[in-house]
Design a protein around this motif. Sequence first.
Motif, PDB file in Angstrom:
ATOM      1  N   THR A  16      -1.785 -33.282  62.746  1.00 43.06           N
ATOM      2  CA  THR A  16      -1.779 -33.501  61.130  1.00 43.06           C
ATOM      3  C   THR A  16      -1.479 -32.501  60.549  1.00 43.06           C
ATOM      4  N   SER A  17      -1.978 -31.281  60.773  1.00 40.75           N
ATOM      5  CA  SER A  17      -1.188 -30.084  59.981  1.00 40.75           C
ATOM      6  C   SER A  17       0.043 -30.013  60.177  1.00 40.75           C
ATOM      7  N   PHE A  18       0.667 -30.169  61.517  1.00 42.20           N
ATOM      8  CA  PHE A  18       2.151 -29.910  61.921  1.00 42.20           C
ATOM      9  C   PHE A  18       2.753 -30.978  61.196  1.00 42.20           C
ATOM     10  N   ALA A  19       2.225 -32.226  61.282  1.00 41.04           N
ATOM     11  CA  ALA A  19       3.036 -33.305  60.337  1.00 41.04           C
ATOM     12  C   ALA A  19       2.968 -33.270  58.733  1.00 41.04           C
ATOM     13  N   GLU A  20       1.960 -32.563  58.293  1.00 41.21           N
ATOM     14  CA  GLU A  20       1.823 -32.275  56.811  1.00 41.21           C
ATOM     15  C   GLU A  20       2.799 -31.340  56.631  1.00 41.21           C
ATOM     16  N   GLY A  21       2.979 -30.270  57.291  1.00 39.12           N
ATOM     17  CA  GLY A  21       4.011 -29.024  57.279  1.00 39.12           C
ATOM     18  C   GLY A  21       5.525 -29.613  57.260  1.00 39.12           C
ATOM     19  N   GLN A  22       5.682 -30.313  58.189  1.00 40.97           N
ATOM     20  CA  GLN A  22       6.929 -30.974  58.414  1.00 40.97           C
ATOM     21  C   GLN A  22       7.311 -31.867  57.229  1.00 40.97           C
ATOM     22  N   LEU A  23       6.526 -32.588  56.716  1.00 40.00           N
ATOM     23  CA  LEU A  23       6.486 -33.364  55.786  1.00 40.00           C
ATOM     24  C   LEU A  23       6.910 -32.657  54.387  1.00 40.00           C
ATOM     25  N   LYS A  24       6.016 -31.683  54.268  1.00 36.96           N
ATOM     26  CA  LYS A  24       6.423 -30.644  53.051  1.00 36.96           C
ATOM     27  C   LYS A  24       7.703 -30.016  53.036  1.00 36.96           C
ATOM     28  N   THR A  25       7.986 -29.566  54.337  1.00 41.32           N
ATOM     29  CA  THR A  25       9.458 -29.131  54.320  1.00 41.32           C
ATOM     30  C   THR A  25      10.452 -29.959  54.260  1.00 41.32           C
ATOM     31  N   ILE A  26      10.432 -31.244  54.519  1.00 39.69           N
ATOM     32  CA  ILE A  26      11.490 -32.052  54.245  1.00 39.69           C
ATOM     33  C   ILE A  26      11.509 -32.477  52.693  1.00 39.69           C
ATOM     34  N   VAL A  27      10.390 -32.768  52.001  1.00 40.95           N
ATOM     35  CA  VAL A  27      10.257 -32.979  50.597  1.00 40.95           C
ATOM     36  C   VAL A  27      11.106 -31.706  49.831  1.00 40.95           C
ATOM     37  N   GLU A  28      10.802 -30.783  50.365  1.00 39.72           N
ATOM     38  CA  GLU A  28      11.073 -29.404  49.517  1.00 39.72           C
ATOM     39  C   GLU A  28      12.812 -29.418  49.831  1.00 39.72           C
ATOM     40  N   ARG A  29      13.265 -29.706  50.763  1.00 42.08           N
ATOM     41  CA  ARG A  29      14.793 -29.634  51.183  1.00 42.08           C
ATOM     42  C   ARG A  29      15.334 -30.818  50.470  1.00 42.08           C
ATOM     43  N   ILE A  30      14.773 -32.141  50.070  1.00 44.19           N
ATOM     44  CA  ILE A  30      15.125 -33.103  49.618  1.00 44.19           C
ATOM     45  C   ILE A  30      15.219 -32.433  47.795  1.00 44.19           C
ATOM     46  N   GLU A  31      14.227 -31.943  47.417  1.00 42.56           N
ATOM     47  CA  GLU A  31      14.370 -31.608  46.196  1.00 42.56           C
ATOM     48  C   GLU A  31      15.463 -30.381  45.748  1.00 42.56           C
ATOM     49  N   ARG A  32      15.211 -29.379  46.889  1.00 33.24           N
ATOM     50  CA  ARG A  32      16.600 -28.534  46.638  1.00 33.24           C
ATOM     51  C   ARG A  32      17.843 -29.056  46.647  1.00 33.24           C
ATOM     52  N   LEU A  33      18.079 -29.935  47.608  1.00 29.35           N
ATOM     53  CA  LEU A  33      19.204 -30.659  47.427  1.00 29.35           C
ATOM     54  C   LEU A  33      19.630 -31.625  46.074  1.00 29.35           C
ATOM     55  N   GLU A  34      18.647 -32.232  45.685  1.00 31.10           N
ATOM     56  CA  GLU A  34      18.759 -32.943  44.457  1.00 31.10           C
ATOM     57  C   GLU A  34      18.973 -32.023  43.306  1.00 31.10           C
ATOM     58  N   GLU A  35      18.450 -30.778  43.347  1.00 27.92           N
ATOM     59  CA  GLU A  35      18.853 -29.562  42.322  1.00 27.92           C
ATOM     60  C   GLU A  35      20.311 -29.449  42.466  1.00 27.92           C
ATOM     61  N   GLU A  36      20.511 -29.056  43.426  1.00 34.30           N
ATOM     62  CA  GLU A  36      22.044 -28.736  43.737  1.00 34.30           C
ATOM     63  C   GLU A  36      22.962 -29.987  43.358  1.00 34.30           C
ATOM     64  N   LYS A  37      22.580 -31.060  43.670  1.00 31.38           N
ATOM     65  CA  LYS A  37      23.466 -32.394  43.110  1.00 31.38           C
ATOM     66  C   LYS A  37      23.479 -32.394  41.773  1.00 31.38           C
ATOM     67  N   LYS A  38      22.359 -32.118  41.053  1.00 29.77           N
ATOM     68  CA  LYS A  38      22.397 -32.068  39.444  1.00 29.77           C
ATOM     69  C   LYS A  38      23.444 -30.936  39.149  1.00 29.77           C
ATOM     70  N   ALA A  39      23.453 -29.853  39.572  1.00 27.42           N
ATOM     71  CA  ALA A  39      24.584 -28.640  39.243  1.00 27.42           C
ATOM     72  C   ALA A  39      25.925 -29.056  39.507  1.00 27.42           C
ATOM     73  N   ILE A  40      25.956 -29.769  40.783  1.00 30.01           N
ATOM     74  CA  ILE A  40      27.458 -30.145  40.988  1.00 30.01           C
ATOM     75  C   ILE A  40      27.957 -31.177  39.993  1.00 30.01           C
ATOM     76  N   ALA A  41      27.098 -32.331  39.567  1.00 26.95           N
ATOM     77  CA  ALA A  41      27.477 -33.141  38.580  1.00 26.95           C
ATOM     78  C   ALA A  41      27.759 -32.623  37.394  1.00 26.95           C
ATOM     79  N   ALA A  42      27.018 -31.358  36.994  1.00 25.74           N
ATOM     80  CA  ALA A  42      27.259 -31.035  35.657  1.00 25.74           C
ATOM     81  C   ALA A  42      28.623 -30.249  35.929  1.00 25.74           C
ATOM     82  N   ASP A  43      28.861 -29.546  37.012  1.00 31.14           N
ATOM     83  CA  ASP A  43      30.299 -29.091  37.074  1.00 31.14           C
ATOM     84  C   ASP A  43      31.392 -30.185  37.233  1.00 31.14           C
ATOM     85  N   ILE A  44      31.143 -31.089  37.481  1.00 25.93           N
ATOM     86  CA  ILE A  44      32.267 -32.179  37.641  1.00 25.93           C
ATOM     87  C   ILE A  44      32.536 -32.592  36.271  1.00 25.93           C
ATOM     88  N   LYS A  45      31.384 -33.038  35.528  1.00 29.34           N
ATOM     89  CA  LYS A  45      31.313 -33.259  34.153  1.00 29.34           C
ATOM     90  C   LYS A  45      32.232 -32.396  32.990  1.00 29.34           C
TER      91      LYS A  45
END
Length: 91
Positions: A7-36
């Motif tokens: 359970t601890s491993f799964a929670e850690g893995q889930l947290k890592t995945i969520v954090e990666r997605i959040e980081r990529l979403e921020e990068e996507k926002k920055a790229i969208a602003a650059d394109i604009k």
Amino acid sequence: MATKTKTSFAEGQLKTIVERIERLEEEKKAIAADIKEVYAEAKGNGYDIKILRKVISLRKKEPEERMEEEALLDVYLAALGMVPGEAEEAA
């Protein structure tokens, strides 16, 4: 104890995945602003943004796909009497 470890491993893995997605979403926002910003620059230089977007969309497609779309568009326009020069011939 083993269940808690899994359970601890799964929670850690889930947290890592969520954090990666959040980081990529921020990068996507920055790229969208650059394109604009680039579109705004193009508009400032007198380019038609709508046409520029269409050109970029067309460049993403394979030549065969573009040709097929253009052929279908010609068929539809002809069916609606919207082919350039056709109205002059009919008159």
